[in-house]
Motif scaffolding. Structure first.
Motif, PDB file in Angstrom:
ATOM      1  N   ALA A 495       0.831  -1.211   0.000  1.00  0.00           N
ATOM      2  CA  ALA A 495       0.000   0.000   0.000  1.00  0.00           C
ATOM      3  C   ALA A 495       0.865   1.260   0.000  1.00  0.00           C
ATOM      4  O   ALA A 495       0.477   2.293  -0.559  1.00  0.00           O
ATOM      5  N   HIS A 496       2.041   1.162   0.593  1.00  0.00           N
ATOM      6  CA  HIS A 496       2.946   2.310   0.690  1.00  0.00           C
ATOM      7  C   HIS A 496       3.343   2.829  -0.695  1.00  0.00           C
ATOM      8  O   HIS A 496       3.565   4.029  -0.878  1.00  0.00           O
ATOM      9  N   PHE A 497       3.428   1.931  -1.676  1.00  0.00           N
ATOM     10  CA  PHE A 497       3.936   2.328  -2.991  1.00  0.00           C
ATOM     11  C   PHE A 497       2.862   2.946  -3.889  1.00  0.00           C
ATOM     12  O   PHE A 497       3.194   3.597  -4.887  1.00  0.00           O
ATOM     13  N   HIS A 498       1.581   2.758  -3.592  1.00  0.00           N
ATOM     14  CA  HIS A 498       0.485   3.295  -4.412  1.00  0.00           C
ATOM     15  C   HIS A 498       0.674   2.934  -5.886  1.00  0.00           C
ATOM     16  O   HIS A 498       0.447   3.773  -6.780  1.00  0.00           O
ATOM     17  N   SER A 499       1.097   1.715  -6.149  1.00  0.00           N
ATOM     18  CA  SER A 499       1.397   1.331  -7.528  1.00  0.00           C
ATOM     19  C   SER A 499       0.154   0.805  -8.238  1.00  0.00           C
ATOM     20  O   SER A 499      -0.567  -0.047  -7.700  1.00  0.00           O
ATOM     21  N   PRO A 500      -0.103   1.277  -9.475  1.00  0.00           N
ATOM     22  CA  PRO A 500      -1.238   0.749 -10.259  1.00  0.00           C
ATOM     23  C   PRO A 500      -1.130  -0.760 -10.474  1.00  0.00           C
ATOM     24  O   PRO A 500      -2.147  -1.431 -10.665  1.00  0.00           O
ATOM     25  N   LEU A 525      -7.672   0.780  -1.722  1.00  0.00           N
ATOM     26  CA  LEU A 525      -8.388   0.907  -2.996  1.00  0.00           C
ATOM     27  C   LEU A 525      -9.006   2.289  -3.168  1.00  0.00           C
ATOM     28  O   LEU A 525      -9.227   2.744  -4.292  1.00  0.00           O
ATOM     29  N   GLY A 526      -9.253   2.962  -2.058  1.00  0.00           N
ATOM     30  CA  GLY A 526      -9.786   4.320  -2.153  1.00  0.00           C
ATOM     31  C   GLY A 526      -8.812   5.295  -2.778  1.00  0.00           C
ATOM     32  O   GLY A 526      -9.206   6.391  -3.214  1.00  0.00           O
ATOM     33  N   GLN A 527      -7.531   4.910  -2.846  1.00  0.00           N
ATOM     34  CA  GLN A 527      -6.513   5.802  -3.408  1.00  0.00           C
ATOM     35  C   GLN A 527      -6.377   5.654  -4.930  1.00  0.00           C
ATOM     36  O   GLN A 527      -5.727   6.460  -5.578  1.00  0.00           O
ATOM     37  N   ALA A 533     -11.961  -0.623  -8.855  1.00  0.00           N
ATOM     38  CA  ALA A 533     -11.875  -0.459  -7.408  1.00  0.00           C
ATOM     39  C   ALA A 533     -13.222  -0.030  -6.837  1.00  0.00           C
ATOM     40  O   ALA A 533     -13.636  -0.488  -5.760  1.00  0.00           O
ATOM     41  N   PHE A 534     -13.920   0.835  -7.576  1.00  0.00           N
ATOM     42  CA  PHE A 534     -15.229   1.322  -7.127  1.00  0.00           C
ATOM     43  C   PHE A 534     -16.215   0.158  -7.001  1.00  0.00           C
ATOM     44  O   PHE A 534     -16.932   0.027  -5.987  1.00  0.00           O
ATOM     45  N   VAL A 535     -16.237  -0.713  -7.998  1.00  0.00           N
ATOM     46  CA  VAL A 535     -17.139  -1.869  -7.983  1.00  0.00           C
ATOM     47  C   VAL A 535     -16.804  -2.797  -6.822  1.00  0.00           C
ATOM     48  O   VAL A 535     -17.688  -3.278  -6.096  1.00  0.00           O
ATOM     49  N   ALA A 536     -15.516  -3.055  -6.618  1.00  0.00           N
ATOM     50  CA  ALA A 536     -15.082  -3.952  -5.540  1.00  0.00           C
ATOM     51  C   ALA A 536     -15.438  -3.386  -4.174  1.00  0.00           C
ATOM     52  O   ALA A 536     -15.855  -4.122  -3.263  1.00  0.00           O
ATOM     53  N   LEU A 537     -15.278  -2.078  -4.011  1.00  0.00           N
ATOM     54  CA  LEU A 537     -15.587  -1.446  -2.729  1.00  0.00           C
ATOM     55  C   LEU A 537     -17.082  -1.467  -2.437  1.00  0.00           C
ATOM     56  O   LEU A 537     -17.496  -1.593  -1.281  1.00  0.00           O
ATOM     57  N   LYS A 538     -17.904  -1.349  -3.484  1.00  0.00           N
ATOM     58  CA  LYS A 538     -19.358  -1.438  -3.269  1.00  0.00           C
ATOM     59  C   LYS A 538     -19.730  -2.824  -2.742  1.00  0.00           C
ATOM     60  O   LYS A 538     -20.585  -2.968  -1.851  1.00  0.00           O
ATOM     61  N   LYS A 539     -19.080  -3.854  -3.258  1.00  0.00           N
ATOM     62  CA  LYS A 539     -19.324  -5.214  -2.758  1.00  0.00           C
ATOM     63  C   LYS A 539     -18.861  -5.346  -1.315  1.00  0.00           C
ATOM     64  O   LYS A 539     -19.478  -6.046  -0.504  1.00  0.00           O
TER      65      LYS A 539
END
Length: 575
Positions: A495-500, A525-527, A533-539
């Protein structure tokens, strides 16, 4: 685990070996921590042979894979008591909240050993939903069940347990009463003070020392006179507990009495007095403590040196230097360890001389102190001594080299990454994290695949400190690690690296059996601000954990804020 037998051989023996070999194989596979062992062990948990089911239940606890929870929960109903016992034990090791109600049912098992192990398991799970059932189990006819139920209630620290625990102080069995007093010390409930004070005023009480400890944990000034009175008790253990309680209370009126306890006839009381004065940290007691450095009991001197270290007063340094010559190794070790707190150049030469001490633990403490002093000039001496046959010396030498950010030690630290001792390999990773040399990347990537999970954890944290994006692919691969604790730390590092590159990895991590990893994934995933990511977070808003749902909600909130800001920006541009 027999290193001459391969992992694959153990799997074959579990399925095809003789009964005794199957049992050995089950235990060995559990200790291996390999996720591939899960399914074979779950199958063995249903084997007709009770001894194999027992070994499988035990091994699944060693494996520490949460996917074993359902199988172990079913095993709580096994016809064999030893299987049920080991299933309860393993569920305690796994610490899953899902098991609470099954373990509560096991508190009513016909076998008392299963009942007390279920109580222990509930204490490890740490879920307050178990309190009511545990309170009911205090009436169990078996003393050891009551003992473990009380232990669980103490660890759960529910105030509703107060009156039942006070009642348990009158249990017919001494060890149960003793455990009840210990549980009350953990409860830390002000309402316990008055009844405990009343009880302590009774004569011929066989658990006075433990009750004083319980009362001392409340840190209530109403107890001052009671504790002072117990300093005159004929039993040394009672006087010791009274001194310890006064040390926690740190009431000014008790300072003189605690100081006088440095002259008690019993070494355990003098030791407690030294520790108490270390808690007080009053300059007026410094001279008394320094004089007690001549105490005939080495355990007292060790505690005195610890107490002097709490003052951080340069006047005690001369006494600490003299203590480096004491005949007792523990005294010399504590003196060296404490000198590191002062970070004074006057300590330098005595600590360097202590590197030649005959006791490895003293040398290790001196190395640790030299690392704390922060003097680069001692790096060659530390590096030389760190190449010792004694693991404790290598360990502290590596720690010191890391603290000193010793670039010259890099070749030695790289070699330490293949040391036979896992703790030393872990410390080498931590030292490399402090030095932050870019050339360490490759060796740390190798350490990320170490056979020991603690080394893999240390390597992931070192890679995070190194801050080199080239570590991302290896960290992504490490998210499949069989150990939950490793995946937790790898997720933090990734998470520290914020890598795509890690987007899909964190989406998959939302399905991890571990709550902490799912929380990290939701937060991370919010970053990304990515549709997937949006779809996964809704689940994830339907996750069984309220904390995961909260993180997912916060992350989705950031998506909405960004969308609103983008809309506002577009409107301004078009105006």
């Amino acid at each position: 685990m027999n290193s001459l037998v391969s992992h694959q051989d153990w799997l074959i023996l579990l399925q095809q070996g003789e009964p005794a070999q199957q049992i050995d194989a089950a235990l060995a596979l559990g200790e291996s921590g390999d996720p591939e062992a899960l399914d074979p062990l779950l199958k063995a948990l249903r084997d007709p042979q009770p001894l194999l089911r027992e070994a499988a239940a035990q091994a699944l606890g060693f494996l520490k894979d949460l996917r074993a929870v359902d199988g172990l929960t079913d095993a709580l109903h096994d016809e064999d008591g030893e299987v049920r016992f080991n299933a309860a034990r393993s569920l305690g090791l796994l610490q899953s909240p899902k098991t609470v109600f099954s373990l509560i049912q096991a508190l009513r098992d016909a076998n008392p050993e299963v009942r007390f192990k279920a109580a222990w398991a509930l204490s490890q799970v740490g879920d307050l939903r178990a309190v009511a059932a545990l309170l009911e189990a205090l009436q169990d006819p078996h003393a050891w069940v009551r003992y473990h139920v009380i232990e669980a209630l103490g660890l759960l620290r529910a105030e509703i347990s107060l009156k039942p625990l006070l009642k348990a102080l009158h249990d017919p069995r001494y060890f149960v009463r003793y455990k009840a007093a210990e549980a009350l010390s953990l409860l830390n409930c002000p309402e316990a003070v008055a009844p405990l004070m009343t009880l302590l005023q009774k004569k011929n009480l066989d658990i006075r020392d433990k009750l004083i400890e319980a009362l001392g944990m409340q840190r209530d000034s109403r107890c001052l006179r009671l504790f002072l009175g117990f300093l005159k008790d004929r039993k040394a253990q009672v006087r010791r507990r009274a001194v310890e309680a006064l040390g926690m209370l740190r009431h000014p009126e008790a300072l003189d009495a605690v100081t006088m306890a440095l002259e008690d006839d019993s070494a355990c009381v003098r030791e407690a007095a030294a520790e108490a004065l270390g808690r007080y940290k009053k300059a007026t007691t410094l001279l008394n403590l320094m004089q007690t450095l001549n105490d005939p009991a080495s355990e007292v001197k060790v505690k005195v040196i610890w107490a002097l270290g709490q003052f951080k007063d340069i006047r005690v340094l001369a006494g600490l230097i003299r203590a480096l010559q004491d005949e007792a190794p523990d005294v010399r070790r504590q003196a060296a360890e404490t000198m590191g707190n002062y970070r004074d150049q006057e300590s330098l030469n005595p600590l360097l001389q202590a590197l030649n001490d005959s006791e490895p633990q003293v040398v290790a403490a001196a190395l640790q102190a030299l690392g704390q002093l922060g003097e680069p000039a001692v790096i060659p001496e530390i590096l030389s001594k760190a190449q010792s046959d004694y693991a404790c010396i290598r360990l502290m030498g590596i720690k010191a080299l890391g603290q000193l950010k010793a670039q010259a030690a890099l070749p030695f630290l790289y070699k330490a990454l293949i040391d036979e001792e896992a703790e030393i390999r872990s410390q080498a990773c931590r030292a490399l994290a402090l030095i932050q040399d870019p050339d360490s990347l490759d060796v740390l990537l190798e350490a990320l695949q170490d056979k020991n999970f603690n080394v893999r954890i240390a390597a992931s944290q070192a890679l995070r400190s190194l801050n080199n994006p080239k570590a991302v692919p290896a960290l992504i691969a490490a998210m499949m690690d069989r150990r939950t604790s490793v995946r937790q730390k790898v997720a933090e590092a990734l998470a520290h690296f914020h890598s795509p590159q890690s987007l899909q990895t964190f989406i998959q991590a939302l399905n991890d059996p571990d709550e902490i990893i799912r929380m990290c994934a939701a937060r991370t995933l919010g970053q990304f601000r990515d549709p997937d990511a949006f779809v996964a977070l809704k689940k994830a808003l339907k996750d069984e954990s309220i904390y995961v749902r909260e993180y997912a909600s916060e992350a989705l909130g950031r998506f909405l804020v960004d969308a609103h800001q983008n809309t506002q920006h577009a409107m301004r541009m078009s105006a």
